[in-house]
Write a protein that holds these residues in place. Structure first.
Motif, short mmCIF file in Angstrom:
data_model
loop_
_atom_site.label_atom_id
_atom_site.label_comp_id
_atom_site.label_asym_id
_atom_site.label_seq_id
_atom_site.Cartn_x
_atom_site.Cartn_y
_atom_site.Cartn_z
N SER A 34 -34.96 -65.33 81.70
CA SER A 34 -35.21 -64.57 83.13
C SER A 34 -33.93 -64.39 83.75
O SER A 34 -33.77 -63.49 84.20
N ARG A 35 -33.06 -65.48 83.68
CA ARG A 35 -31.67 -65.22 84.51
C ARG A 35 -30.86 -64.40 83.80
O ARG A 35 -30.11 -63.62 84.29
N GLY A 48 -29.02 -56.87 84.94
CA GLY A 48 -29.73 -56.00 86.01
C GLY A 48 -28.72 -56.02 87.14
O GLY A 48 -28.16 -54.75 87.56
N GLU A 49 -28.15 -57.02 87.52
CA GLU A 49 -27.22 -56.99 88.49
C GLU A 49 -25.79 -56.27 88.10
O GLU A 49 -25.14 -55.46 88.86
N LEU A 50 -25.61 -56.54 86.75
CA LEU A 50 -24.19 -56.00 86.22
C LEU A 50 -24.25 -54.51 86.07
O LEU A 50 -23.49 -53.73 86.49
N GLY A 96 -22.23 -49.47 88.53
CA GLY A 96 -22.74 -48.08 89.07
C GLY A 96 -23.64 -47.40 87.95
O GLY A 96 -23.78 -46.27 88.04
N ALA A 97 -23.64 -48.32 86.91
CA ALA A 97 -24.49 -47.56 85.91
C ALA A 97 -26.14 -47.46 86.08
O ALA A 97 -26.53 -46.66 85.36
N ASP A 98 -26.40 -47.74 87.13
CA ASP A 98 -27.74 -47.58 87.50
C ASP A 98 -28.25 -46.16 88.04
O ASP A 98 -29.28 -45.86 88.15
N ALA A 99 -26.93 -45.42 88.15
CA ALA A 99 -27.17 -43.94 88.47
C ALA A 99 -27.21 -43.19 87.27
O ALA A 99 -27.78 -42.06 87.32
N LEU A 100 -27.18 -43.56 85.97
CA LEU A 100 -27.26 -43.16 84.66
C LEU A 100 -29.01 -43.05 84.44
O LEU A 100 -29.73 -44.17 85.00
N THR A 101 -29.44 -42.21 83.62
CA THR A 101 -30.71 -42.63 83.09
C THR A 101 -30.96 -43.74 82.11
O THR A 101 -29.97 -44.15 81.65
N ALA A 102 -32.17 -44.23 82.02
CA ALA A 102 -32.29 -45.28 81.01
C ALA A 102 -31.79 -44.88 79.62
O ALA A 102 -31.48 -45.43 78.82
N GLU A 103 -32.20 -43.42 79.08
CA GLU A 103 -31.63 -42.91 78.00
C GLU A 103 -30.14 -42.86 77.80
O GLU A 103 -29.65 -43.37 76.92
N GLU A 104 -29.47 -42.46 78.77
CA GLU A 104 -27.70 -42.44 78.89
C GLU A 104 -27.30 -43.83 78.85
O GLU A 104 -26.32 -44.23 77.98
#
Length: 108
Positions: A23-24, A30-32, A37-45
């Protein structure tokens, strides 16, 4: 006489610890993703980029990625340290952060 070991309780404790560690790990990944800034990408990208890296056999390309990752973490550590320095050193911290404007634009 020694007390007999409760293998079931020990196994349950180990399973609970493994679950907590998984879990950690998921939370930190997710924090990384967010920090980079990769959270701006789609899950597929994002999945595609990670798959490209994991499938890469070229050691030099992996080394380049590792160096960029290390620079990312060092930059975060410096930003945290400079924020702490601002509180203790005052104006001298500002001169440490001054960057020349003639430098490159950074890695793309």
């Amino acid at each position: 006489m020694r007390k007999p070991r409760n293998f079931d309780a020990e196994l349950k404790a180990l399973e609970d610890k493994a679950k907590e560690l998984r879990s950690r790990k998921v939370q930190q990944l997710g924090e990384l993703v967010i920090a980079t800034g990769a959270d701006a990408l789609t899950a597929e990208e994002l999945a595609g980029a990670l798959l490209l890296l994991t499938e890469t056999k070229d050691a030099s390309r992996r080394e380049v990625c590792a160096r960029r990752g290390a620079m990312f973490f060092q930059g975060r550590a410096r930003r945290s340290a400079s924020a702490n320095d601002r509180d203790t050193r005052g104006t001298s911290a500002q001169s440490d952060r001054t960057q020349p404007t003639s430098g490159g634009t950074g890695a793309a």
